[in-house]
Structure formats: C-alpha cells, structure tokens
Design an enzyme around this catalytic site. Structure first.
Site, mmCIF file in Angstrom:
data_model
loop_
_atom_site.group_PDB
_atom_site.id
_atom_site.type_symbol
_atom_site.label_atom_id
_atom_site.label_comp_id
_atom_site.label_asym_id
_atom_site.label_seq_id
_atom_site.Cartn_x
_atom_site.Cartn_y
_atom_site.Cartn_z
ATOM 1 N N CYS A 166 0.844 -1.210 0.000
ATOM 2 C CA CYS A 166 0.000 0.000 0.000
ATOM 3 C C CYS A 166 0.877 1.258 0.000
ATOM 4 C CB CYS A 166 -0.962 -0.056 1.184
ATOM 5 S SG CYS A 166 -2.349 1.065 1.020
ATOM 6 N N GLU A 193 -1.268 -8.654 5.238
ATOM 7 C CA GLU A 193 -1.122 -8.782 6.702
ATOM 8 C C GLU A 193 -2.465 -8.677 7.419
ATOM 9 O OE1 GLU A 193 -0.670 -6.008 5.087
ATOM 10 O OE2 GLU A 193 -1.107 -4.260 6.353
ATOM 11 N N HIS A 238 -3.675 -5.656 1.295
ATOM 12 C CA HIS A 238 -2.988 -5.810 2.583
ATOM 13 C C HIS A 238 -2.978 -7.272 3.030
ATOM 14 C CE1 HIS A 238 -2.416 -1.615 3.945
ATOM 15 N NE2 HIS A 238 -3.487 -1.347 3.230
#
Ligand code: ADP
Ligand code: MG
Lengths: 722, 79, 221, 79
Positions: free
Chosen positions: C86, C196, C194
């Site tokens: 990002c 994560e 994302h």
C-alpha cells in the site's frame, strides 16, 4: 456592542462576574470567563439534570467527569470510551469539521492512557434530496474517514439518518473506544505544588477562537461571519502525538494529563487545577506558536487541534522531553502548579489574568431552565392496508433511513489493526483485543422520530436498541456513553424534552445495568428558530469473553428455521412504514417493557454464546420483515420463505414493537432451542425457513433477490454518484 | 478563454501539507526555505469571448464550488 | 529468515505487519526508523502501509527522500527481497524501485473493501504457494491506488510479465487492473492489497497467509 | 524572496479531480466550461537576495520533491 454581550455573557452573568472579580477584568479575563461560562464548557443548562444519570455499576471504574469513561473487562484490562458532537463546525466546513471531531474524541481516549482500537459515528443530515445534503454528506464522510484512516484506527460501526429537521443543522457525533491496562489509567487531576506544567503537540495559532461560544449559540443568517472559527485537522500530527503520549505513559512521568479541546488552553488548565484543588500559573511566552504576535487573549482561547497539557514529575521532565523530541512533537514547559487556587496568566511581563478557579467552575452560572410539556402527539390514524405488501417492502428498503449505507462505510478503513471481526455493516462493530481471545462490541443508536414524539419513550428505546444490538453480536452489554443533541434549551418545550430524555436514559440504564460512563451535550441546534428533532445518541459497549463461538455464528444455512423471539408485531404508530408511505407519522412510539427487554436479551445472548442459533438480528426500524431481509437476504445472500397469519399482515411485518429478535436455528438445534425458550417462558414463533433465493411470504408474495438488492443498495449511490 | 483559479488556505489557517513539505525540505538540507504553503491551481476553458461574463462565471463557480471561503481565499486570472 | 520493517512518521501498519510476520513467518522482525542510515542485514525488507508524512504533497513522496532510502536502493540492487504494501508500494514507485505512479482512486474516495485479486505468477519469492492465476480475497484500504504509467512503459512491464496481481473487478481506475507489480529482477514487489490483514479467517480472510508461506518456502530451500 | 511553484499533471495523464469538478460544474448548469484540470500551487519564502541562486534552489527542490516528473510538469515564478 458591549464587550460582554459580544462574548455571549448576558446582563445577569455580567453582574455576577463583576461581583466575583470586584474590579474591571482585563480582556483576556473576559475571554476566559466567556468560554468557561459557555454552554459548551459549563453545561449551564444541562448540569443540573445530568447529575441524575445512572452512572454506577460493578463494571464502572470511572464514570462521567473525566475525559472519558472507564469500564473493567477483566484480566487487568479496561475499556475507555466516549462520544462527542461536532455539529456546528461540520455544517460550516463539513470535511474539516467532521475530521476535527474525530481527532478530538480520539484525544479524549488516549489522554487516559488507552490505545484507541475503534471509532464509531452517528451522523444525521437533512432530507436526502435537499440541495445541501449531498455536499454535507460527502464532506462529512470524507472527513471522518480522512482523519481516522490516517491515524490508523478502524471505523467499525455507526448510523446515518436523514430528516428534514436537520436541513439547517446536521449532526456529527463521533465515538472512540480504547483499551488500557487497569493500573495505567491517567487522570486530569493536577497535584504537586511547583510541578511543571507542560504543553505538547501542535503549535498554537489563531484557529477557532470563540469556537466554544459559537458551538453554544444558535445559527442565523449572520453565522457566515463566524466562519473562520473552523479548524483544520492534522491527523498526521495526531498520530505522532498519540504514539509519543502512549510511550511516555510507560515511564511514570505523568501526574496528570488533559487534552486541549473546546476552549483550548483555558479549559484544560482550569479543569486540571480545579480537579486537584490547586492553582496554576501559565507563562504564555513559552507556548509554541505558529503565527507571530499572538496576544494573550488569542493564546488562551485558541482551539488549535492536536495539543495536550500535562503535569509532570520534575525529575522526569528530561525523559519526557526526549520522548517528544524523538517523535518530532513540540514540548514546552509553560508553567507550574501553585497553591493559590487561581489561574494566573503571564505574557510579556504582564499579568494578563488572575482569576480564582472556582468562579470559572463550581461557581459558574447554572440554570434550572423552565420546562413546559409539549402538547401530545396526534392520535394514531390507522390508514395502511395490505394491498401492496410487496411495494411497501421495496419502498421501505429504498428509503433514506433504512437503505444500505455501504457508500459511506466503504470510505472508512475497517480492517486496519487486523482485529475487526465483522467488517460489513452489522448491528454492532466487533473488535478483538490484540493477542487475546476477547472482543469488544460497539454500537450507536437513536431513533429521533420516537424521541421527538415522546422524549422519554424515545430515550428508553435508544438505550434498549443499543443494548439489543450489542446482544445480537453475542456480547454482554456493559455500559454506555451518550451525546444529547437538542435545540435551544431556553425554550421550555425543548428543555422539558431534555429532562424527560434524562429520565428515560436513567430508567433504562438502571433496569438493564447499563450505566452511563461518559457523554456530551450539544444544545442550540437550531437555524432561524427551527430546531432539530431531539437526538439523544446512545453509544454502547459490550464484552465477548471468548470469541470461539463466533466461528459458528452469523452464517445461516439453507434449511435453517427462522424464528421470531418476542411478541408478534402490532405497533404501526410512529413507524418507519407510516413515515415512508405517508410522509408523516401519527400516534405514540412503541413503549419498551424494560424487564422483558432484559429477560429476552439475556436469553438471546445465552443462545448465541452456546451456539444454539446460527444468526441473530434485532428488530427495530422497519419491523420484522426488514430485519429478515437485512439478515438473510442482504447480508447472507440467501432466501427466505415465511408465513404469517393473514390477519393484520402489515402490522406483523412492519410493526415496531420492542424487545424482539429474529434468529435462525439449524434443524439439529431446533428442539433444544424451543425447550430452552419454553423453560425461560419466552414468547417465540416459527416463521419459516431459509431458502436458496428470493423472499416468499404466505405463498402469494414473491420478491426476487435482485429486486431486494436493488431497492436496498441503489438509493444513496444514485444521489451521491451523480 | 482560459481561466486560472488559485485557491489558497487563508494565512491564519493551519496548513499541515505546507508544514510537512517545509520540514522535508529542511531535512534535505534546505535551511533557507520557510513559510511553505500548498494551494490549488484549477485551470479551465470557457467557451465565451466576453471577458466580463467569463470573470463573473468563474468568480461564481469558485465561490460555490472550488473554494470554501471559510478557510480558503482565491484569486482568478483570465487569459 | 531476517526481516526488517521500515517505519516512517505516520506509518500505521507497521505493528500489524510485524504481527503477521511473527505469526506466519516464525521470525521476530526488526522495526527500524526511516532516519537510520543503514538497514540491518536482512533477507526481506518490508515497507508497510499507512500515511507516511500524512500522505501530504503526494503519497510516498516525502518518505522516499529519507536517509534510509539510499541503503534500500542499494540492497535492492544486491538482490535483497523488498515488499512494499500500500503506502509501501507508493514509496517504492517514488524512489523508482518500481515504475509508474499511484494516482488518486478514480472515485476520488478512500476505498476499504475485501476484494478478489488474481495472482498472475506463482514462480517468485513472494507467491510460490499460490496456484497460477489463483483468485484470492484480500482487503484493500487506500485513497491512492490508481496505477498509472506511460503507454510504452506499460507495454514493457506487461511484456516482461512484471504484473504480480490484478483486481478481478476494477475498483480504482488502475491501468490494466494492476494491483501489484514486480521490478525487472523480481526481487521487489509492490502491492495495494494488505496481506497482513488476511491471516485469520475470523477477520474475514486468511488468503494472505499464502504470501507468507511462499516466502517461508523460499527461505527454506 | 518569494517563490511560486505551479505543478500540473502532464496533459496525457488522466485527471479525475479535474473531471469531477467539470461534471459538478455541469450539474450546476455551467455548460460552457470544459477541460478542467487541477494542479498544485506551492509557495515559499527563500532567505536570499541572489535571484539566480533562488531560481536554482527552487528548481532543484521542485525536481527532487515537489513534482513527480513522471506525471507532472512544473513552472516557477520568483517574486
Ligand atoms: N450527556 C452526558 N452524559 C454523561 N456525561 C456527560 C454528558 N455530557 C457531558 N458529560 C461529561 O462531562 C464531562 C465534560 O464533557 P466535555 O465538555 O464534552 O469534555 P471535553 O472537555 O473532553 O470536551 C465529561 O466527563 C463528560 O463525560
Ligand atoms: Mg477532554
């Protein structure tokens, strides 16, 4: 104009002020009095009544009176939360007004030592097709997102409403929830004569001078003149301030800490000293400033954002300075704690103010304003017939207050921190506490249509609905915050509603053991004499001690049975259906039987936590059929086939009777479910089954998934994306 | 005709972007630069040859849409 | 495996990323400040998401001029694996480790949504655990994810098969629906989604785990 | 001295902000306005009286930070 009048100090207050001071006050002193005695800071119209709120309970560690409320969630952890309004600024500059509202409430949370884990908001606008609504809605939503997303706190829940009473006064109520250790909570009470008073955060500029008095006065055509009083938010600075403060809080350096919110340096220093029954001396030449030649008056009244005031232990000031240096945040020793119980302000060698603090706090004016009950609502006129059931369902789904708010919440980062357990528009937001199996559930609720018609019933209903939403998510409701948005309190009818609202909230929070731990009051929400509907927003927090059961919850399966828990619907007075179809409502809102609410709620919570049901949704605005559509069709993308008796079908589908839930149960568990409900003597009805697609009612009404989805999803984008 | 609209934050208003740029420039070793402010520049074509009309139009759209005079000020140039 | 995460003022996904690394890569990453001149010896360097310097001026622009960047560029040349998520992706384009830029979303609005992403190649350090052209669900949350590059350069990156992943449905105006991009040597990856935030089905998706599995596999051979 | 830096998207780069403004203007009934583009205007003070030095400095900081020359072009005005 007379300088006192210009400061919003009326004749009586002026006399009081002069009696107190026994001399002519300086301009800076008048400024300090004016903001401290403003509605916004002194709560002069509401204080008398607010003390009646129910604020106690086993779970409460800190009730109202601090920056935020604190409740115990076990294992040495606490939840810190509060809601606050930023209505007036958001009307004038929607992006910055909403953004700084979020920033302000976040500071209230981390001032107390808690790391924010979630944001919520309750926002209300005029009619969806009012010329200003599009501009305000898009600005407010971008501002809320712009601030929260940048700081990196997920916005997990909220509510959006539209009503012509907000055409000239939109509402932005922002709520923040944080988590702290129970032995590391920070308070604002100053102590230690001689201890340094430290300023940290952004530099002071001429922002928002008179913001607090503006927020306390009603709008008129002249309000344009007030315009430069809006502040620009800097979420980047907030993020640095947040990290620096939380880091310093690990180092036993802070004696007390207070964010600079409304009335900036004035109210933060006065409040800290007042709580500690000490005096405070400020040396304004030390204040970090952004513009040259700020006067003492301006520095004391500035509402620049992203600032904090602290009292430190003298030995730790170096440590503290280094922490802030590391984060690139301004740090300055700007004064000291004294034993005078006065606030003394020194600037360029002059004493600019020297005021006994009690005149600004305990001895500030307080009013028991006149109350007159409003005339009763018009009698309910039954006028809705069942010819067009299908059309009614689609119309209600396509109405501004019921329709999907996805256009809004997709602009909020909901997944950051990687602990959001339900990220798409459910009853309540659920956020896991990092590295644990616990989660916090949160919701904001109020139905202004009910509140305007019957303030007390409306307030009770708001608390009950907020309880129900927390229950539906599988959490045990613990405590609430609130934001009381009203019109001009000098009007006896409005004041009477305010008083009834407090009574309603109190009654409900006592029975439900759902105490108020923090809150905010926003009055004078009026334009040219026309007030908003009473809007006492309730923000609730609940606890899930072990999230394991969630793995098998929230996911109804084809063949599951659909069950109504609670009574069969009847009450159409003051309902969404009435409003959507006739554009007006009649009669009284549905009353809440609080004991019943409590029993049903507890039963439903145990059903969810014991994995006896596959999904659950409360029944509120729009009634049973809207809940079924929302839960099964629109969320889970499945169908439903239900049957209801042919008598009063409209009342059964759209009635807004309280204390009810729709649940789904698997065939395996249906026996257990019904026997448990029977044992608990809880009324329930089998409505039908979950099917692969389409909504079917009594074999003669069929609505396709496309029709439902389109009705539900299209309204806001059709306005906002054109 | 071509119109250029310059929209700036009022000088009293905090400009977080300008601040961030200024401190980035300081980090890059530019110590002589100060008072950095960031504004907007909006360009447009207007299909008209009447300069007064164009001025009026642009002024009006700037006030109603391009700038929020609560926090911003603007100037207009017609070419 | 030695993993370093670089944190800038305003970065807000560093902790999430570190949590994911320690849970799924079984190694405790070092989080270093962008003010460091040297990055510790690492097999993988991650630039996490967030709003470095508030995204002021242009997202990633101010961060890309930090001291640590010189060493990052060096390490990239030497083949160290670098992942920008990002804002990290935006920073990598600003520092020219990846071509193109990320403009404002064409809706001009922030978008937060769990969406379908197609993994184009599965033969790199970052993606070996995926099937080729596998479609996965990963959250995005960004304001500036609209990938843009000049025509000629676009053809080049397509010809070199540098596209790492594409959005299944267009969401932000990205050219060719590009959601993630490699450098020419395939040791630098920038992606808008994302991963994560997608390591636990309870938070909506665990499809991101495969990224971490891929890296772990690679490290083990 | 004062420097003004105008940063514009190159003409071949899509400008969704400009487009959004244009369509909002159309909705307001302004049919004569077209080709709306939004750029940035960055102002700063430079503590120097040597105009050549100032020009050089501003040009340099613009190239290294203020504009991304992959997509943007710029012009500088010194006052
Ligand atoms: N409606 C309310 N219910 C309960 N507590 C309230 C209410 N309104 C204000 N309070 C409490 O009064 C105190 C002052 O509130 P406020 O002025 O909003 O704080 P701040 O200084 O942070 O802006 C806080 O402790 C707040 O929780
Ligand atoms: Mg506070």
């Amino acid at each position: 104009m007379d300088i006192y009048k210009k400061h919003g100090i009326d004749e009586k207050e002026k006399k009081l002020l002069l009696d107190y001071m026994e001399r002519d006050p300086s301009n800076t002193e008048i400024g300090i009095f004016s903001v401290m005695w403003s509605e916004h800071c002194s709560y002069k119209s509401s204080r008398y009544w607010l003390k009646n709120l129910h604020t106690e309970g086993k779970q409460v560690i800190q009730g109202p009176g601090e920056n935020a409320g604190v409740i115990d969630i076990g294992d040495g952890q606490v939840v810190v939360f509060k809601m606050e309004s930023h209505n007036h600024p958001s009307f004038i500059e929607p992006y910055q007004g909403a953004a700084t509202g979020v920033g302000g409430i976040m500071r209230d949370i981390f001032t107390m030592g808690a790391r924010p884990i979630a944001l919520l908001n309750s926002i209300r606008f005029g009619e969806l097709n009012h010329p200003r609504t599009k501009y305000l809605l898009s600005g407010v939503v971008a501002g809320i997102g712009g601030y929260g997303n940048c700081v990196g706190i997920p916005t997990v829940s909220g509510e959006t409403g539209f009503d012509s009473s907000y055409n000239g006064n939109n509402l932005v109520n922002a709520m923040c929830v944080g988590v702290a250790k129970s032995d590391k909570i920070f308070y604002s009470k100053a102590s230690g004569i001689g201890n340094p008073v430290v300023y940290v955060g952004a530099k002071t500029g001429r922002d928002g001078i008179h913001g607090a008095t503006m927020a306390s006065g009603e709008f008129d055509e002249d309000s344009e003149k007030n315009r430069p009083t809006v502040q620009v938010g800097d979420p980047y600075a907030e993020k640095l301030l947040l990290e620096a403060c939380l880091e310093l809080m690990q180092k036993d350096a802070i004696i007390s800490i207070q964010d600079m919110g409304a009335a900036g340096l004035t109210s933060s220093s006065v409040e800290m000293a007042d709580k500690g029954q000490v005096g405070i001396e400020l040396h304004l030449d030390e204040i970090p400033i952004r513009q040259k030649n700020l006067s003492a008056y301006e520095i004391m009244l500035s509402e620049s954002q992203e600032r904090m005031l602290m009292v430190l232990t003298p030995e730790k000031t170096e440590v503290a300075k280094n922490v802030f240096k590391k984060w690139g945040v301004d740090f300055a020793i700007v004064g000291k704690i004294t034993d005078t119980k006065n606030i003394k302000v020194i600037h360029q060698g002059n004493i600019e103010a020297d005021i006994p603090i009690r005149y600004l706090t305990d001895n500030a004016p307080i009013y028991e304003r006149k109350t007159i009950k409003k005339s009763k609502s018009v009698e309910y006129r039954d006028k809705i017939f069942d010819a067009d059931t299908k059309e009614f369902i689609l119309k209600v789904l396509n109405s501004a207050n019921i329709c999907s708010k996805k256009w809004i919440w997709e602009q909020y980062d909901r997944t950051i921190m990687a602990n959001t357990l339900n990220s798409s528009g459910c009853d309540a937001g659920i956020v896991r506490i990092n590295d644990t199996n616990k989660a916090i559930s949160m919701s904001c609720d109020v139905n202004p249509r009910y509140c305007e018609t019957n303030a007390k019933i409306g307030a009770i209903q708001a608390v009950a609905e907020c309880w129900r939403n927390i229950i539906s998510s599988g959490a045990k409701p613990l405590a609430i915050t609130n934001c009381l948005n009203f019109g001009n309190p000098e009007k006896p009818e409005i004041m009477s509603d305010f008083v009834d609202t407090i009574k309603g909230i109190t009654e409900a929070s006592i029975v439900l053991d759902y105490p108020v731990v923090s809150g905010n009051v926003s009055l004078y929400n009026e334009t040219n004499g026309s007030a908003i509907k009473n809007t006492p927003t309730i923000g609730g927090v609940g606890l899930i001690e072990n999230i394991d059961f969630l793995d098998d919850f929230g996911d109804p399966k084809i063949g599951d049975e659909i069950v109504l828990i609670g009574k069969i619907g009847e009450h159409l007075a003051c309902s969404t259906l009435e409003e959507v179809i006739y554009g007006e409502t009649t009669g009284e809102p549905p009353a809440v039987n609080l004991n019943l609410e409590k029993n049903i709620g507890k039963a439903v919570l145990s059903l969810i936590q014991d994995n006896m049901i596959t999904d659950c949704h409360d029944i509120s605005d729009g009634g049973l059929i809207i809940s079924i559509c929302e839960m099964i069709m629109l969320k889970s993308k499945l169908g439903a086939k239900i049957s209801v008796s042919n008598k009063n079908i409209i009342n059964q589908l759209f009635g807004e009777d309280q204390s009810r839930y729709v649940v789904t149960v698997s065939q395996n568990n249906r026996y257990n479910l019904f026997s448990r409900l029977e044992k608990l003597e809880i009324e329930n009805y089998i409505l039908g089954k979950v099917t692969p697609k389409e909504l079917k009612i009594n074999n003669n009404i069929t609505i396709s998934m496309d029709e439902l989805t389109n009705a539900y999803e299209s309204l806001i984008p059709s306005i906002m994306c054109n | 005709m071509k119109a250029l609209v310059y929209v700036r934050l009022k000088s009293e208003v905090l400009d977080p972007q300008g601040q961030a740029i200024e401190s980035a420039l300081k980090n890059l070793g530019q110590k002589k630069i100060s008072n950095v402010r960031q504004g907007k520049l909006i360009e447009m074509d207007i299909n008209s040859h009447n300069i007064d009309e164009v001025k009026k139009t642009v002024d009006q759209v700037t006030k109603t849409l391009l700038a929020n005079t609560v926090i911003e000020e603007y100037s207009i140039e017609i070419k | 495996m030695d993993v370093t995460i670089i944190s800038f003022p305003g970065t807000n996904c560093d902790v999430d990323t570190a949590n994911a690394v320690s849970r799924k890569l079984n190694t405790i990453p070092k989080i270093i400040s962008c003010k460091e001149k040297e990055i510790p010896k690492s097999d993988l360097i991650i630039i996490p998401g967030g709003f470095s310097y508030g995204d002021y001026l242009r997202s990633g622009a101010i961060a890309a001029r930090e001291p640590v960047m010189l060493d990052l560029v060096n390490k990239a040349k030497n083949g160290v694996y670098i992942l920008g998520i990002c804002n990290g992706f935006q920073i990598l384009t600003e520092v020219n480790l990846l071509p193109g830029v990320l403009l404002k979303n064409n809706s001009l609005k922030f978008i937060s949504k769990t969406i379908k992403i197609k993994i184009i190649r599965n033969d790199t350090f970052f993606t070996s655990s995926f099937a080729k052209n596998e479609t996965v669900s990963i959250p995005v949350a960004h304001h500036d994810g609209n990938f843009f590059i000049e025509k000629k350069a676009l053809m080049e990156i397509e010809d070199n098969q540098q596209i790492a992943m594409r959005y299944v449905d267009p969401i932000n105006g990205s050219l060719n629906d590009i959601a993630g991009l490699y450098n020419q040597k395939f040791n630098v990856l920038g992606l808008m989604p994302h991963p994560e935030r997608a390591i636990d089905i309870r938070t909506g998706s665990d499809d991101g785990i495969k990224f971490f599995e891929s890296m772990l596999n690679f490290a083990n051979i």
